[in-house]
Enzyme design. Structure first.
Site, mmCIF file in Angstrom:
data_model
loop_
_atom_site.group_PDB
_atom_site.id
_atom_site.type_symbol
_atom_site.label_atom_id
_atom_site.label_comp_id
_atom_site.label_asym_id
_atom_site.label_seq_id
_atom_site.Cartn_x
_atom_site.Cartn_y
_atom_site.Cartn_z
ATOM 1 N N PRO A 141 0.862 -1.237 -0.171
ATOM 2 C CA PRO A 141 -0.062 0.141 0.057
ATOM 3 C C PRO A 141 0.814 1.285 -0.069
ATOM 4 O O PRO A 141 0.329 2.433 -0.515
ATOM 5 C CB PRO A 141 -0.789 -0.175 1.351
ATOM 6 C CG PRO A 141 -0.799 -1.682 1.395
ATOM 7 C CD PRO A 141 0.445 -1.962 1.225
ATOM 8 N N GLU B 169 0.399 -9.195 7.490
ATOM 9 C CA GLU B 169 0.642 -7.812 7.921
ATOM 10 C C GLU B 169 1.548 -7.154 7.027
ATOM 11 O O GLU B 169 1.859 -6.026 7.121
ATOM 12 C CB GLU B 169 0.801 -7.328 9.283
ATOM 13 C CG GLU B 169 -0.389 -7.905 10.189
ATOM 14 C CD GLU B 169 -1.700 -7.197 9.980
ATOM 15 O OE1 GLU B 169 -1.614 -5.662 9.781
ATOM 16 O OE2 GLU B 169 -2.771 -7.607 9.699
ATOM 17 N N ARG C 180 1.906 -8.002 -22.402
ATOM 18 C CA ARG C 180 1.341 -7.590 -23.662
ATOM 19 C C ARG C 180 2.014 -6.475 -24.320
ATOM 20 O O ARG C 180 1.862 -6.355 -25.497
ATOM 21 C CB ARG C 180 -0.205 -7.121 -23.480
ATOM 22 C CG ARG C 180 -0.146 -5.943 -22.617
ATOM 23 C CD ARG C 180 -1.668 -5.404 -22.285
ATOM 24 N NE ARG C 180 -2.432 -5.523 -23.398
ATOM 25 C CZ ARG C 180 -2.857 -4.308 -24.287
ATOM 26 N NH1 ARG C 180 -1.935 -3.355 -24.070
ATOM 27 N NH2 ARG C 180 -3.560 -4.416 -25.304
ATOM 28 N N ASP D 36 -3.936 2.320 -26.918
ATOM 29 C CA ASP D 36 -4.684 2.011 -25.578
ATOM 30 C C ASP D 36 -4.523 3.429 -24.850
ATOM 31 O O ASP D 36 -3.826 4.084 -25.129
ATOM 32 C CB ASP D 36 -3.361 1.014 -24.885
ATOM 33 C CG ASP D 36 -3.632 -0.255 -25.172
ATOM 34 O OD1 ASP D 36 -4.553 -0.733 -25.993
ATOM 35 O OD2 ASP D 36 -2.589 -1.224 -25.021
#
Length: 264
Positions: free
Chosen positions: A104, A131, A169, A184
């Site tokens: 995070p 954690e 890709r 894209d």
């Protein structure tokens, strides 16, 4: 390109690489190897986690099994071993693949990050669990922390699969049309903006027709329409992308006229 993935659950990712574009990447020479840190843990139980110092809920992945795993990967890749900043690390040899940890705390995974990694010779992906990972290992071995978004997952496997898909890709000979990724969303060829809408046959579906310009055969008009749609969608749905493109000088006077004409 070689990609090594450190994960307690390789079965969550491996099947994803056996189909579609990802399967073609393997056929094009991209090698993905999986490593389970339990194989480098001591003791009969092969324990790789323990309680956090200072108390609190959950468990933390231990540094030593992860460090031993990374060292084994480096040895197989023919790269210098040792933590960052060590004498072995500074020795001349093949460029060391970056260790990428999904966290995070990491930078958001955006097109620029994917493009940079796609042009490299490979990477080592670390999928955390519980954690998180002992900070001492992160300080010693992790080169880059990445995040899939502002939410928490049970582990890094979902983020690893997403990054693998995005990177694979972009490899040569993976897409049937080598230029398709240039259209894209977020691609520099679109000034980092969103892609335009797309339509296919039939030209009328449930009484809804295709925009007439796409059936005109006038390629100049079609390109102008697509650019206008890209600009408008970005303005409506992702104004941050349009603002960034303007700051970088990627929005021309002709683009501004296209936006203004739609607004009317």
């Amino acid at each position: 390109m070689r990609i090594d993935v450190i994960t307690l659950f390789p079965e969550l990712i491996a099947p994803y690489l056996e189909h579609g574009v990802n399967r073609r990447a393997a056929q094009a020479g991209v090698a993905v190897h999986f490593w389970n840190p339990r194989d480098f843990a001591a003791g009969a139980y092969r324990r790789i986690d323990d309680r956090p110092f200072g108390g609190g809920p959950g468990m933390v992945m231990q540094a030593e099994p992860l460090a031993a795993c990374v060292e084994a990967i480096r040895a197989e890749r023919g790269e210098a071993q040792g933590p960052k900043g060590s004498q072995a690390h500074s020795e001349v040899g093949p460029a060391r693949a970056p260790v990428v940890y999904f966290s995070p705390l990491g930078r958001p995974i955006v097109h620029a990050v994917v493009s940079e990694l796609a042009q490299s010779s490979g990477m080592i992906l670390l999928c955390g669990r519980y954690e998180g990972v002992d900070q001492r290992f992160i300080d010693a071995y992790v080169d880059c922390q990445l995040s899939l978004g502002d939410f928490v997952l049970s582990g890094g496997e979902v983020a690893a699969a997403a990054l693998l898909d995005a990177v694979l890709r972009l490899q040569p000979e993976v897409l049937h049309d080598a230029q398709s990724h240039m259209q894209d969303s977020f691609n520099p060829s679109l000034s980092g903006l969103l892609d335009c809408p797309h339509y296919t046959r039939p030209d009328v579906w449930r009484e809804q027709g295709v925009p007439a310009v796409l059936l005109s055969g006038d390629h100049a008009r079609i390109e102008a329409w697509r650019r206008q749609q890209s600009l408008q969608l970005s303005q409506d749905l992702r104004p941050d992308l349009l603002a960034k493109a303007r700051q970088q000088g990627l929005i021309s006077k002709a683009d501004e006229k296209l936006l203004a004409s739609k607004a009317k």
